[in-house]
Design an enzyme around this catalytic site. Structure first.
Site, short mmCIF file in Angstrom:
data_model
loop_
_atom_site.label_atom_id
_atom_site.label_comp_id
_atom_site.label_asym_id
_atom_site.label_seq_id
_atom_site.Cartn_x
_atom_site.Cartn_y
_atom_site.Cartn_z
N ARG A 62 0.81 -1.21 0.00
CA ARG A 62 0.00 0.00 0.00
C ARG A 62 0.85 1.27 0.00
NH1 ARG A 62 -1.71 0.92 4.80
NH2 ARG A 62 -2.79 -1.04 5.17
N TYR A 116 -16.84 20.01 -11.99
CA TYR A 116 -17.33 18.69 -12.39
C TYR A 116 -18.44 18.25 -11.43
CZ TYR A 116 -16.47 13.61 -13.24
OH TYR A 116 -16.55 12.28 -13.53
N ASP A 188 -8.64 21.44 -10.24
CA ASP A 188 -8.86 20.21 -11.02
C ASP A 188 -8.34 20.51 -12.42
OD1 ASP A 188 -9.85 18.18 -12.65
OD2 ASP A 188 -11.68 17.93 -11.48
N LYS A 213 -8.41 10.15 -17.81
CA LYS A 213 -8.64 10.88 -19.06
C LYS A 213 -7.39 10.88 -19.94
CE LYS A 213 -12.57 11.42 -17.14
NZ LYS A 213 -13.00 12.57 -16.36
C1 LIG Z 1 -13.61 12.57 -15.11
C2 LIG Z 1 -13.29 13.72 -14.26
C3 LIG Z 1 -13.08 13.55 -12.91
C4 LIG Z 1 -13.26 12.22 -12.20
O1 LIG Z 1 -12.39 11.27 -12.64
P1 LIG Z 1 -12.70 9.69 -12.53
O2 LIG Z 1 -11.38 9.11 -12.83
O3 LIG Z 1 -13.75 9.42 -13.57
O4 LIG Z 1 -13.19 9.43 -11.15
C5 LIG Z 1 -12.75 14.66 -12.16
N1 LIG Z 1 -12.66 15.87 -12.71
C6 LIG Z 1 -12.87 16.07 -14.03
C7 LIG Z 1 -12.75 17.43 -14.57
C8 LIG Z 1 -13.19 15.00 -14.84
O5 LIG Z 1 -13.42 15.21 -16.13
#
Ligand SMILES: *Cc1c(COP(=O)(O)O)cnc(C)c1O
Length: 398
Positions: A62, A116, A188, A213
């Site tokens: 971990r 988001y 973010d 992403k």
């Molecule tokens: C997809 C996304 C997230 C969350 O990510 P996951 O890996 O799907 O949990 C957070 N912030 C933004 C801007 C996103 O597009």
């Protein structure tokens, strides 16, 4: 790769070298995929030594393995001045980790209204229940955010460009206002990655990315990261460890593979997105294209000032028509699949309703809204697919 003076390379070169320290690779090109829970100790003396320095080498799965450290190092290295990165099993888990690293009961937190949607749900659900007051603010507030900062304000959360509608925030102005009052800033940065927006260089304290992403880039793994500057890193690291957050080795391997082609992919995604956005803007079924990379977009100047390129994503606002008319368009698209997420090699389209996820600002549109992720297909093929779809929508809505 060497223990000498830090070498300075262009970012494309750094992405190729990142995380390939010989301690991790043992002499092969890619760090091996360590599947590990237990790490074993040869002697009591070695065990006692490791207890004193659990982060200096293998300790327990971990806490990390060379596979994980390689990706963490690569992500940290995307910033000139980051102190460290922790991995999380998803982007949402990383968002939760960032907030929990910073907030305590009684705190006030400012969150961009264009965050988001799951960020909003996390704030209104978990954080609120823990006694953290979350206030949403107009993402275009800029330096005037100082008027919303209170004595109990702990953090300002930004997401730029904003989810679904792509408003560009004046991050440097917000950071300057936050620093004056000793408020932590979190961004973010999933849309841009540090390649297109080096957030820590803009003064942000903590960057969250959904690695799902662009870093993974192939729609086959979920992961998140939190990268922090020197001041916030100890809190981020300790919180991630205490929450027991970690990512699986095979997924980490995929993310690390994604790092190698990230720059090329982003470049191509951006080129295709701008060409596609400009083309669909000309269609009479389109009332507006929400794409700060296009001249004429109200956020274009700010985007040009702070961003180093365009990403894959924009939205189109249709000129009248009802949601059910979208079926004529999206059901028969050949290259755009309907689905959540973005950043993969394949193009995606998603009907969205920004008006349902805004509380501090108003949002309305004359027709349905579609978010578009331009993949790595040929741009002209994508444009032809969308134009034919828009023709079908127009006919259905007439
Ligand atoms: C997809 C996304 C997230 C969350 O990510 P996951 O890996 O799907 O949990 C957070 N912030 C933004 C801007 C996103 O597009």
């Amino acid at each position: 790769m060497s223990d000498g003076a830090p070498e300075k390379f262009a970012s494309d070169t750094q992405l190729i070298r990142a995380g390939r320290d010989a301690r991790y690779t043992q002499g092969v090109v890619n760090p091996p995929v360590y599947h590990a829970s237990t790490c074993t100790f040869e002697t009591l003396a070695e065990f006692d030594e490791r207890l004193k320095h659990p982060d200096d080498g293998l300790y327990y799965g971990r806490r990390g393995t060379p596979t994980i450290w390689a990706l963490e190092d690569a992500l940290t290295g995307m910033h000139a001045d980051a102190a460290g990165t922790k991995l999380f099993p998803s982007g949402v888990a990383a968002l939760a980790g960032a907030f929990l690293a910073v907030c305590r009961a009684g705190d006030h937190v400012l969150i961009a209204d264009t965050a988001y949607e799951p960020t909003r749900v996390l704030a209104n659900g978990v954080l609120k229940r823990m006694g953290v007051e979350c206030e949403f603010y107009d993402p275009l507030i800029g330096g005037d955010i100082s008027g919303l900062i209170r004595d109990d304000t702990r953090a300002i959360f930004m997401e730029s460009p904003g989810s679904l509608t792509f408003e560009v925030q004046d991050v440097p102005a917000i950071v300057a206002a936050a620093k004056k009052r000793d408020v932590t800033t979190i961004v973010d940065n999933t849309w841009a990655t540090p390649l297109l927006f080096p957030s820590l260089q803009h003064g942000v304290d903590i960057e969250v990315q959904s690695l799902t992403k662009f870093i993974v880039g192939h729609s086959d793994a979920m992961m998140g990261s939190v990268t922090a500057n020197k001041a916030l890193w100890p809190r981020v690291k300790a919180t991630a460890l205490r929450l027991g957050q970690c990512a699986g080795p095979d997924d980490v391997f995929l993310a690390l593979r994604g790092v190698r082609t990230l720059s090329m992919r982003l470049h191509r995604h951006g080129e295709t997105a701008l060409k596609t956005a400009a083309a669909v803007q000309m269609h009479s079924a389109v009332a507006d294209v929400l794409c700060p990379g296009l001249p004429g977009n109200p956020h274009h100047d700010l985007w040009q000032r702070d961003f180093l390129g365009y990403s894959s994503l924009f939205s189109i606002v249709l000129n009248g028509g009802e949601r059910h008319h979208l079926a004529a368009m999206v059901d028969d698209l050949r290259l755009f699949s309907m689905g959540f997420s973005f950043g993969g090699f394949e193009s995606l389209i998603l009907p969205v309703s920004p008006e349902t996820v805004r509380s501090a600002t108003q949002w309305s549109a004359p027709g349905p809204v579609l978010r578009i992720h331009c993949g790595l297909e040929d741009a002209d093929d994508l444009i032809a697919d969308l134009m034919a779809g828009l023709d079908r929508f127009q006919k259905a809505a007439a």
